[in-house]
Every structure is written in structure tokens, then in C-alpha cells.
Motif scaffolding. Sequence first.
Motif, PDB file in Angstrom:
ATOM      1  N   GLY A 145      30.286  35.206 -60.745  1.00  0.00           N
ATOM      2  CA  GLY A 145      30.003  36.562 -60.297  1.00  0.00           C
ATOM      3  C   GLY A 145      31.256  37.407 -60.392  1.00  0.00           C
ATOM      4  N   ILE A 146      31.115  38.611 -60.924  1.00  0.00           N
ATOM      5  CA  ILE A 146      32.254  39.524 -61.063  1.00  0.00           C
ATOM      6  C   ILE A 146      31.886  40.888 -60.499  1.00  0.00           C
ATOM      7  N   GLY A 147      32.892  41.652 -60.131  1.00  0.00           N
ATOM      8  CA  GLY A 147      32.700  43.026 -59.716  1.00  0.00           C
ATOM      9  C   GLY A 147      32.875  43.963 -60.904  1.00  0.00           C
ATOM     10  N   GLN A 193      36.584  55.049 -57.871  1.00  0.00           N
ATOM     11  CA  GLN A 193      35.314  54.962 -57.158  1.00  0.00           C
ATOM     12  C   GLN A 193      34.116  54.869 -58.103  1.00  0.00           C
ATOM     13  N   GLU A 194      34.379  54.772 -59.392  1.00  0.00           N
ATOM     14  CA  GLU A 194      33.296  54.719 -60.376  1.00  0.00           C
ATOM     15  C   GLU A 194      32.894  53.277 -60.675  1.00  0.00           C
ATOM     16  N   ASP A 195      31.617  53.011 -60.584  1.00  0.00           N
ATOM     17  CA  ASP A 195      31.064  51.706 -60.944  1.00  0.00           C
ATOM     18  C   ASP A 195      31.046  51.603 -62.470  1.00  0.00           C
ATOM     19  N   LYS A 196      31.664  50.576 -63.007  1.00  0.00           N
ATOM     20  CA  LYS A 196      31.757  50.389 -64.462  1.00  0.00           C
ATOM     21  C   LYS A 196      30.682  49.435 -65.004  1.00  0.00           C
ATOM     22  N   ALA A 197      29.733  49.004 -64.162  1.00  0.00           N
ATOM     23  CA  ALA A 197      28.744  48.010 -64.587  1.00  0.00           C
ATOM     24  C   ALA A 197      27.996  48.448 -65.841  1.00  0.00           C
ATOM     25  N   LYS A 198      27.520  49.675 -65.875  1.00  0.00           N
ATOM     26  CA  LYS A 198      26.764  50.157 -67.035  1.00  0.00           C
ATOM     27  C   LYS A 198      27.631  50.108 -68.303  1.00  0.00           C
ATOM     28  N   GLN A 199      28.903  50.476 -68.193  1.00  0.00           N
ATOM     29  CA  GLN A 199      29.804  50.432 -69.355  1.00  0.00           C
ATOM     30  C   GLN A 199      30.046  48.985 -69.793  1.00  0.00           C
ATOM     31  N   PHE A 200      30.191  48.066 -68.835  1.00  0.00           N
ATOM     32  CA  PHE A 200      30.365  46.656 -69.187  1.00  0.00           C
ATOM     33  C   PHE A 200      29.162  46.180 -70.003  1.00  0.00           C
ATOM     34  N   LYS A 222      28.958  47.808 -73.569  1.00  0.00           N
ATOM     35  CA  LYS A 222      29.984  47.312 -74.493  1.00  0.00           C
ATOM     36  C   LYS A 222      29.955  45.795 -74.665  1.00  0.00           C
ATOM     37  N   GLY A 223      29.103  45.102 -73.896  1.00  0.00           N
ATOM     38  CA  GLY A 223      29.030  43.647 -74.000  1.00  0.00           C
ATOM     39  C   GLY A 223      30.312  42.963 -73.560  1.00  0.00           C
ATOM     40  N   ARG A 224      30.833  43.373 -72.417  1.00  0.00           N
ATOM     41  CA  ARG A 224      32.126  42.887 -71.944  1.00  0.00           C
ATOM     42  C   ARG A 224      32.111  42.599 -70.448  1.00  0.00           C
ATOM     43  N   ILE A 225      33.088  41.791 -70.006  1.00  0.00           N
ATOM     44  CA  ILE A 225      33.512  41.751 -68.615  1.00  0.00           C
ATOM     45  C   ILE A 225      35.008  42.043 -68.622  1.00  0.00           C
ATOM     46  N   GLY A 249      28.568  30.143 -73.075  1.00  0.00           N
ATOM     47  CA  GLY A 249      27.379  29.506 -72.540  1.00  0.00           C
ATOM     48  C   GLY A 249      27.286  29.600 -71.023  1.00  0.00           C
ATOM     49  N   ASP A 250      28.391  29.904 -70.358  1.00  0.00           N
ATOM     50  CA  ASP A 250      28.350  30.094 -68.904  1.00  0.00           C
ATOM     51  C   ASP A 250      27.582  31.373 -68.573  1.00  0.00           C
ATOM     52  N   ILE A 251      26.926  31.364 -67.431  1.00  0.00           N
ATOM     53  CA  ILE A 251      26.200  32.545 -66.953  1.00  0.00           C
ATOM     54  C   ILE A 251      27.160  33.416 -66.155  1.00  0.00           C
ATOM     55  N   VAL A 252      27.099  34.713 -66.412  1.00  0.00           N
ATOM     56  CA  VAL A 252      27.943  35.685 -65.725  1.00  0.00           C
ATOM     57  C   VAL A 252      27.023  36.752 -65.142  1.00  0.00           C
ATOM     58  N   PHE A 253      27.315  37.174 -63.917  1.00  0.00           N
ATOM     59  CA  PHE A 253      26.544  38.281 -63.362  1.00  0.00           C
ATOM     60  C   PHE A 253      27.480  39.297 -62.729  1.00  0.00           C
ATOM     61  N   ILE A 254      27.068  40.557 -62.792  1.00  0.00           N
ATOM     62  CA  ILE A 254      27.813  41.636 -62.137  1.00  0.00           C
ATOM     63  C   ILE A 254      27.183  41.829 -60.771  1.00  0.00           C
ATOM     64  N   LYS A 255      28.029  41.845 -59.764  1.00  0.00           N
ATOM     65  CA  LYS A 255      27.565  41.976 -58.387  1.00  0.00           C
ATOM     66  C   LYS A 255      28.296  43.124 -57.695  1.00  0.00           C
ATOM     67  N   SER A 256      27.713  43.573 -56.598  1.00  0.00           N
ATOM     68  CA  SER A 256      28.410  44.490 -55.709  1.00  0.00           C
ATOM     69  C   SER A 256      29.346  43.675 -54.834  1.00  0.00           C
TER      70      SER A 256
END
Length: 107
Positions: free
Chosen positions: A5-7, A14-21, A24-27, A49-56
Motif C-alpha cells: 500500500g502506498i500514499g 495538498q494535492e492528491d496525485k493518485a489520478k496522475q499515478f 502515467k502508470g507509476r508509483i 507481479g506484486d500487487i500495489v494499491f493506492i490508499k489514503s
Amino acid sequence: MAVWGIGAYYPGEQEDKAKQFVEKGRIIIGYGEEEHPDYYVMLRSIKPGDIVFIKSRFMLNKPMRIKAIGIAVDYQISEENGMDNRLGMKVNWIKDLTDQPIDIEKG
């Protein structure tokens, strides 16, 4: 296979970058390696192959909010795989929840 899990906020912004991540296919790690070397240890532990998720931000008294789910596709951590002059890694985002995040209640 591991799950990570990543932020998606850069320090001081103060800007959430999740949509940009997702677009762009990035973390990305928002901090420099000298500021938080443990974050880079974690990033280097992610394998294709590892699962990655964006979290608050996770707080024990609130649900965890999931904004995107993906699969890591590259070992290389670089500015080329990042954005905004920050290091990053390529991810194939398979579920974009940035417009409608899912809350996972504490069980």
C-alpha cells in the motif's frame, strides 16, 4: 507475490496525485531518499507481479480508503519511471477507483 500500500501525496502539498499515478502508470515516492530511506527500501522490495494499491492515510479509527489497484511491472526505480523529478516504478493499474474510492472498514 506481495501486496503493498502506498500514499499519493507529496510532502508539503495538498494535492492528491493518485489520478496522475494511474494515468502515467507509476508509483512515486514524494520524499527524497535521504529524508526517508525506509520508503526506498520498501520501493526496492517491490517485484514485478506484486500487487500495489493506492490508499489514503491510514488511521486506526477510520476505514482505509483504496483509490487504485495495480500490478508492478518493472524492477527499475528511476526518474524516467517517475514524475515531477522524483523516483518511481512502473505499474499496470488494473482498477482505477480515484473517482469512487472504496472504504474498507476495520474488521
